[in-house]
Design a protein around this motif. Sequence first.
Motif, PDB file in Angstrom:
ATOM      1  N   TYR A  35      45.836  40.123  51.778  1.00  0.00           N
ATOM      2  CA  TYR A  35      45.023  41.113  51.372  1.00  0.00           C
ATOM      3  C   TYR A  35      45.220  41.578  50.191  1.00  0.00           C
ATOM      4  O   TYR A  35      44.310  41.988  49.282  1.00  0.00           O
ATOM      5  CB  TYR A  35      45.342  42.541  52.287  1.00  0.00           C
ATOM      6  CG  TYR A  35      44.442  43.631  52.285  1.00  0.00           C
ATOM      7  CD1 TYR A  35      43.114  43.524  52.399  1.00  0.00           C
ATOM      8  CD2 TYR A  35      45.058  44.653  51.730  1.00  0.00           C
ATOM      9  CE1 TYR A  35      42.345  44.727  51.790  1.00  0.00           C
ATOM     10  CE2 TYR A  35      44.273  45.871  51.626  1.00  0.00           C
ATOM     11  CZ  TYR A  35      42.896  45.739  51.695  1.00  0.00           C
ATOM     12  OH  TYR A  35      42.092  46.885  51.324  1.00  0.00           O
ATOM     13  N   LEU A  36      46.608  41.786  49.675  1.00  0.00           N
ATOM     14  CA  LEU A  36      46.855  41.832  48.272  1.00  0.00           C
ATOM     15  C   LEU A  36      46.307  41.032  47.535  1.00  0.00           C
ATOM     16  O   LEU A  36      45.749  41.387  46.447  1.00  0.00           O
ATOM     17  CB  LEU A  36      48.423  41.810  48.023  1.00  0.00           C
ATOM     18  CG  LEU A  36      48.881  42.299  46.481  1.00  0.00           C
ATOM     19  CD1 LEU A  36      48.581  43.705  46.281  1.00  0.00           C
ATOM     20  CD2 LEU A  36      50.532  42.017  46.894  1.00  0.00           C
ATOM     21  N   SER A  37      46.371  39.707  47.774  1.00  0.00           N
ATOM     22  CA  SER A  37      45.460  38.673  46.721  1.00  0.00           C
ATOM     23  C   SER A  37      43.996  38.762  46.830  1.00  0.00           C
ATOM     24  O   SER A  37      43.257  38.632  45.676  1.00  0.00           O
ATOM     25  CB  SER A  37      45.913  37.126  47.166  1.00  0.00           C
ATOM     26  OG  SER A  37      45.401  36.985  48.622  1.00  0.00           O
ATOM     27  N   MET A  38      43.401  39.184  47.781  1.00  0.00           N
ATOM     28  CA  MET A  38      41.828  39.516  47.914  1.00  0.00           C
ATOM     29  C   MET A  38      41.604  40.741  47.156  1.00  0.00           C
ATOM     30  O   MET A  38      40.612  40.618  46.342  1.00  0.00           O
ATOM     31  CB  MET A  38      41.492  39.829  49.336  1.00  0.00           C
ATOM     32  CG  MET A  38      41.475  38.418  50.440  1.00  0.00           C
ATOM     33  SD  MET A  38      41.123  39.128  51.980  1.00  0.00           S
ATOM     34  CE  MET A  38      39.223  39.840  51.527  1.00  0.00           C
ATOM     35  N   CYS A  39      42.479  41.557  47.081  1.00  0.00           N
ATOM     36  CA  CYS A  39      42.325  42.695  46.290  1.00  0.00           C
ATOM     37  C   CYS A  39      42.328  42.496  44.684  1.00  0.00           C
ATOM     38  O   CYS A  39      41.409  42.970  44.107  1.00  0.00           O
ATOM     39  CB  CYS A  39      43.331  43.973  46.596  1.00  0.00           C
ATOM     40  SG  CYS A  39      43.118  44.804  48.243  1.00  0.00           S
ATOM     41  N   MET A  40      43.258  41.895  44.403  1.00  0.00           N
ATOM     42  CA  MET A  40      43.176  41.364  43.090  1.00  0.00           C
ATOM     43  C   MET A  40      42.072  40.447  42.419  1.00  0.00           C
ATOM     44  O   MET A  40      41.558  40.935  41.368  1.00  0.00           O
ATOM     45  CB  MET A  40      44.579  40.535  42.671  1.00  0.00           C
ATOM     46  CG  MET A  40      46.111  41.398  43.030  1.00  0.00           C
ATOM     47  SD  MET A  40      47.338  40.436  42.933  1.00  0.00           S
ATOM     48  CE  MET A  40      47.469  40.204  41.104  1.00  0.00           C
ATOM     49  N   VAL A  41      41.903  39.522  43.057  1.00  0.00           N
ATOM     50  CA  VAL A  41      40.566  38.863  43.059  1.00  0.00           C
ATOM     51  C   VAL A  41      39.527  39.682  42.960  1.00  0.00           C
ATOM     52  O   VAL A  41      38.713  39.640  41.990  1.00  0.00           O
ATOM     53  CB  VAL A  41      40.558  37.709  43.857  1.00  0.00           C
ATOM     54  CG1 VAL A  41      39.165  36.679  43.800  1.00  0.00           C
ATOM     55  CG2 VAL A  41      41.545  36.733  43.748  1.00  0.00           C
ATOM     56  N   ILE A  45      37.238  40.647  39.572  1.00  0.00           N
ATOM     57  CA  ILE A  45      35.699  40.367  39.419  1.00  0.00           C
ATOM     58  C   ILE A  45      35.046  41.722  39.089  1.00  0.00           C
ATOM     59  O   ILE A  45      34.091  41.589  38.428  1.00  0.00           O
ATOM     60  CB  ILE A  45      35.351  39.362  40.601  1.00  0.00           C
ATOM     61  CG1 ILE A  45      35.863  38.024  40.763  1.00  0.00           C
ATOM     62  CG2 ILE A  45      33.929  39.411  40.522  1.00  0.00           C
ATOM     63  CD1 ILE A  45      35.807  37.324  41.920  1.00  0.00           C
ATOM     64  N   GLY A  46      35.228  42.701  39.903  1.00  0.00           N
ATOM     65  CA  GLY A  46      34.559  43.764  39.803  1.00  0.00           C
ATOM     66  C   GLY A  46      34.753  44.665  38.506  1.00  0.00           C
ATOM     67  O   GLY A  46      33.881  45.144  37.944  1.00  0.00           O
ATOM     68  N   GLY A  47      36.005  44.497  38.112  1.00  0.00           N
ATOM     69  CA  GLY A  47      36.302  45.017  36.629  1.00  0.00           C
ATOM     70  C   GLY A  47      35.648  44.217  35.658  1.00  0.00           C
ATOM     71  O   GLY A  47      35.346  44.937  34.689  1.00  0.00           O
ATOM     72  N   PHE A  48      35.345  43.045  35.728  1.00  0.00           N
ATOM     73  CA  PHE A  48      34.739  42.169  34.495  1.00  0.00           C
ATOM     74  C   PHE A  48      33.513  42.864  34.631  1.00  0.00           C
ATOM     75  O   PHE A  48      32.645  42.848  33.674  1.00  0.00           O
ATOM     76  CB  PHE A  48      34.905  40.742  35.165  1.00  0.00           C
ATOM     77  CG  PHE A  48      33.766  39.788  34.199  1.00  0.00           C
ATOM     78  CD1 PHE A  48      34.125  39.494  33.209  1.00  0.00           C
ATOM     79  CD2 PHE A  48      32.814  39.372  34.613  1.00  0.00           C
ATOM     80  CE1 PHE A  48      33.516  38.805  32.180  1.00  0.00           C
ATOM     81  CE2 PHE A  48      31.902  38.735  33.977  1.00  0.00           C
ATOM     82  CZ  PHE A  48      32.129  38.344  32.682  1.00  0.00           C
ATOM     83  N   PHE A  49      32.750  42.950  35.651  1.00  0.00           N
ATOM     84  CA  PHE A  49      31.454  43.215  35.688  1.00  0.00           C
ATOM     85  C   PHE A  49      31.291  44.609  35.391  1.00  0.00           C
ATOM     86  O   PHE A  49      30.243  44.869  34.791  1.00  0.00           O
ATOM     87  CB  PHE A  49      30.653  42.888  37.099  1.00  0.00           C
ATOM     88  CG  PHE A  49      30.202  41.870  37.425  1.00  0.00           C
ATOM     89  CD1 PHE A  49      29.037  41.208  36.869  1.00  0.00           C
ATOM     90  CD2 PHE A  49      30.932  40.800  38.213  1.00  0.00           C
ATOM     91  CE1 PHE A  49      28.736  39.850  36.838  1.00  0.00           C
ATOM     92  CE2 PHE A  49      30.490  39.459  38.308  1.00  0.00           C
ATOM     93  CZ  PHE A  49      29.499  38.925  37.867  1.00  0.00           C
ATOM     94  N   TRP A  50      32.205  45.639  35.810  1.00  0.00           N
ATOM     95  CA  TRP A  50      32.211  46.911  35.241  1.00  0.00           C
ATOM     96  C   TRP A  50      32.380  46.974  33.508  1.00  0.00           C
ATOM     97  O   TRP A  50      31.401  47.774  32.935  1.00  0.00           O
ATOM     98  CB  TRP A  50      33.447  47.610  35.518  1.00  0.00           C
ATOM     99  CG  TRP A  50      33.703  49.190  35.236  1.00  0.00           C
ATOM    100  CD1 TRP A  50      34.044  49.228  33.814  1.00  0.00           C
ATOM    101  CD2 TRP A  50      33.351  50.240  35.936  1.00  0.00           C
ATOM    102  NE1 TRP A  50      34.261  50.750  33.854  1.00  0.00           N
ATOM    103  CE2 TRP A  50      33.628  51.374  34.906  1.00  0.00           C
ATOM    104  CE3 TRP A  50      32.774  50.419  37.057  1.00  0.00           C
ATOM    105  CZ2 TRP A  50      33.379  52.724  35.399  1.00  0.00           C
ATOM    106  CZ3 TRP A  50      32.704  51.695  37.611  1.00  0.00           C
ATOM    107  CH2 TRP A  50      32.805  52.758  36.726  1.00  0.00           C
TER     108      TRP A  50
END
Length: 158
Positions: A35-41, A45-50
Amino acid sequence: MSNSLYHFAQESGTAIHWRLRRNCSVTPSQLGWLYLSMCMVSLGIGGFFWLQGATLVLVFAGLELALVGLAFLAYARHATDGEWISLQGASLVVECESAGRKERAVFSRQWVSVEPKSGDHSLIELSGQGRSIEVGRFVRPELRQVLAQEIRKALRTA
Protein backbone atom coordinates in the motif's frame (compact mmCIF):
# COMPACT_ATOMS: atom_id res chain seq x y z
CA MET A 1 -3.60 -39.96 14.96
CA SER A 2 -5.73 -40.76 11.93
CA ASN A 3 -5.33 -42.90 8.83
CA SER A 4 -7.31 -40.42 6.75
CA LEU A 5 -5.87 -38.54 3.79
CA TYR A 6 -6.26 -35.31 5.74
CA HIS A 7 -4.49 -34.98 9.06
CA PHE A 8 -5.16 -31.86 11.11
CA ALA A 9 -3.53 -32.67 14.46
CA GLN A 10 0.02 -32.09 15.61
CA GLU A 11 1.26 -34.05 18.60
CA SER A 12 3.84 -32.60 20.97
CA GLY A 13 4.64 -34.72 24.01
CA THR A 14 1.42 -35.38 25.90
CA ALA A 15 -0.58 -32.66 24.12
CA ILE A 16 -2.36 -32.68 20.76
CA HIS A 17 -2.90 -29.40 18.93
CA TRP A 18 -5.07 -28.40 15.99
CA ARG A 19 -4.39 -25.08 14.25
CA LEU A 20 -7.07 -23.96 11.87
CA ARG A 21 -6.24 -20.73 10.08
CA ARG A 22 -7.36 -18.67 7.15
CA ASN A 23 -5.29 -19.28 4.02
CA CYS A 24 -3.79 -15.83 3.39
CA SER A 25 -1.24 -15.30 0.65
CA VAL A 26 -0.18 -11.85 1.93
CA THR A 27 0.64 -10.94 5.53
CA PRO A 28 -0.59 -7.62 6.96
CA SER A 29 2.95 -6.21 6.98
CA GLN A 30 3.48 -7.15 3.32
CA LEU A 31 0.15 -5.53 2.54
CA GLY A 32 1.27 -2.36 4.34
CA TRP A 33 4.44 -2.15 2.24
CA LEU A 34 2.44 -2.77 -0.94
CA TYR A 35 0.00 0.00 0.00
CA LEU A 36 2.85 2.41 0.81
CA SER A 37 4.45 1.76 -2.58
CA MET A 38 1.08 2.24 -4.32
CA CYS A 39 0.65 5.55 -2.50
CA MET A 40 4.07 6.78 -3.55
CA VAL A 41 3.53 5.90 -7.21
CA SER A 42 -0.06 7.25 -7.42
CA LEU A 43 0.72 10.46 -5.56
CA GLY A 44 3.86 10.95 -7.65
CA ILE A 45 1.85 10.66 -10.85
CA GLY A 46 -0.92 12.85 -9.40
CA GLY A 47 1.66 15.44 -8.31
CA PHE A 48 3.16 15.50 -11.80
CA PHE A 49 -0.26 16.18 -13.34
CA TRP A 50 -1.01 18.77 -10.63
CA LEU A 51 2.08 20.69 -11.73
CA GLN A 52 0.89 20.43 -15.35
CA GLY A 53 -2.44 22.04 -14.43
CA ALA A 54 -4.66 18.94 -14.23
CA THR A 55 -5.59 19.38 -10.56
CA LEU A 56 -8.37 16.78 -10.48
CA VAL A 57 -5.96 13.89 -11.14
CA LEU A 58 -4.43 14.28 -7.68
CA VAL A 59 -7.88 14.48 -6.06
CA PHE A 60 -9.03 11.27 -7.74
CA ALA A 61 -5.73 9.54 -6.93
CA GLY A 62 -6.25 10.43 -3.25
CA LEU A 63 -9.84 9.15 -3.34
CA GLU A 64 -8.71 5.93 -5.01
CA LEU A 65 -5.98 5.40 -2.42
CA ALA A 66 -8.44 5.99 0.44
CA LEU A 67 -10.83 3.35 -0.92
CA VAL A 68 -8.04 0.84 -1.58
CA GLY A 69 -6.72 1.53 1.93
CA LEU A 70 -10.14 0.72 3.42
CA ALA A 71 -10.29 -2.55 1.47
CA PHE A 72 -6.75 -3.48 2.59
CA LEU A 73 -7.65 -2.65 6.19
CA ALA A 74 -10.67 -4.96 6.06
CA TYR A 75 -8.45 -7.74 4.64
CA ALA A 76 -5.71 -7.19 7.22
CA ARG A 77 -8.16 -7.31 10.15
CA HIS A 78 -9.10 -10.88 9.25
CA ALA A 79 -5.73 -12.12 7.98
CA THR A 80 -4.76 -13.52 11.38
CA ASP A 81 -8.12 -15.10 12.20
CA GLY A 82 -7.92 -18.68 13.37
CA GLU A 83 -8.97 -21.41 15.74
CA TRP A 84 -6.64 -23.26 18.08
CA ILE A 85 -7.77 -26.48 19.73
CA SER A 86 -5.49 -28.14 22.24
CA LEU A 87 -5.95 -31.35 24.21
CA GLN A 88 -3.66 -31.16 27.23
CA GLY A 89 -4.11 -33.87 29.81
CA ALA A 90 -7.69 -33.73 31.10
CA SER A 91 -8.55 -30.40 29.42
CA LEU A 92 -9.65 -29.43 25.93
CA VAL A 93 -8.81 -25.76 25.33
CA VAL A 94 -10.42 -23.95 22.38
CA GLU A 95 -9.43 -20.43 21.31
CA CYS A 96 -11.09 -18.60 18.42
CA GLU A 97 -9.94 -15.25 17.05
CA SER A 98 -11.88 -13.11 14.59
CA ALA A 99 -10.90 -9.52 13.72
CA GLY A 100 -8.82 -9.23 16.89
CA ARG A 101 -11.64 -10.47 19.16
CA LYS A 102 -10.71 -13.63 21.05
CA GLU A 103 -12.99 -16.23 22.59
CA ARG A 104 -11.66 -19.00 24.84
CA ALA A 105 -13.36 -22.08 26.26
CA VAL A 106 -11.91 -24.79 28.47
CA PHE A 107 -13.67 -28.15 28.74
CA SER A 108 -13.04 -31.20 30.88
CA ARG A 109 -12.07 -33.95 28.41
CA GLN A 110 -14.55 -36.51 29.74
CA TRP A 111 -17.56 -34.20 29.36
CA VAL A 112 -16.97 -32.82 25.85
CA SER A 113 -19.50 -33.51 23.12
CA VAL A 114 -18.35 -33.13 19.48
CA GLU A 115 -21.29 -32.75 17.08
CA PRO A 116 -22.08 -30.98 13.81
CA LYS A 117 -24.09 -27.79 14.43
CA SER A 118 -26.90 -28.77 12.04
CA GLY A 119 -25.74 -31.07 9.22
CA ASP A 120 -22.70 -33.00 8.02
CA HIS A 121 -21.05 -29.97 6.37
CA SER A 122 -21.91 -27.46 9.10
CA LEU A 123 -19.58 -26.10 11.76
CA ILE A 124 -18.54 -28.43 14.58
CA GLU A 125 -20.00 -27.65 17.99
CA LEU A 126 -17.89 -28.52 21.01
CA SER A 127 -20.00 -28.44 24.15
CA GLY A 128 -19.92 -29.53 27.74
CA GLN A 129 -20.50 -28.27 31.27
CA GLY A 130 -23.00 -25.66 30.08
CA ARG A 131 -20.67 -24.07 27.50
CA SER A 132 -20.40 -24.46 23.76
CA ILE A 133 -18.22 -23.11 20.99
CA GLU A 134 -18.23 -23.61 17.22
CA VAL A 135 -15.09 -24.53 15.29
CA GLY A 136 -14.22 -25.45 11.71
CA ARG A 137 -14.69 -22.11 9.95
CA PHE A 138 -11.32 -22.46 8.24
CA VAL A 139 -11.76 -26.06 7.14
CA ARG A 140 -13.46 -26.94 3.87
CA PRO A 141 -17.04 -28.09 4.58
CA GLU A 142 -16.44 -31.60 3.23
CA LEU A 143 -13.48 -32.05 5.63
CA ARG A 144 -15.21 -30.89 8.81
CA GLN A 145 -16.43 -34.42 9.52
CA VAL A 146 -12.82 -35.67 9.35
CA LEU A 147 -11.77 -33.01 11.86
CA ALA A 148 -14.65 -33.96 14.18
CA GLN A 149 -13.62 -37.62 14.00
CA GLU A 150 -10.00 -36.74 14.84
CA ILE A 151 -11.09 -34.71 17.86
CA ARG A 152 -13.41 -37.51 19.06
CA LYS A 153 -10.66 -40.11 18.66
CA ALA A 154 -8.16 -37.95 20.53
CA LEU A 155 -10.64 -37.38 23.36
CA ARG A 156 -11.23 -41.14 23.70
CA THR A 157 -7.58 -42.19 23.57
CA ALA A 158 -5.99 -39.35 25.53
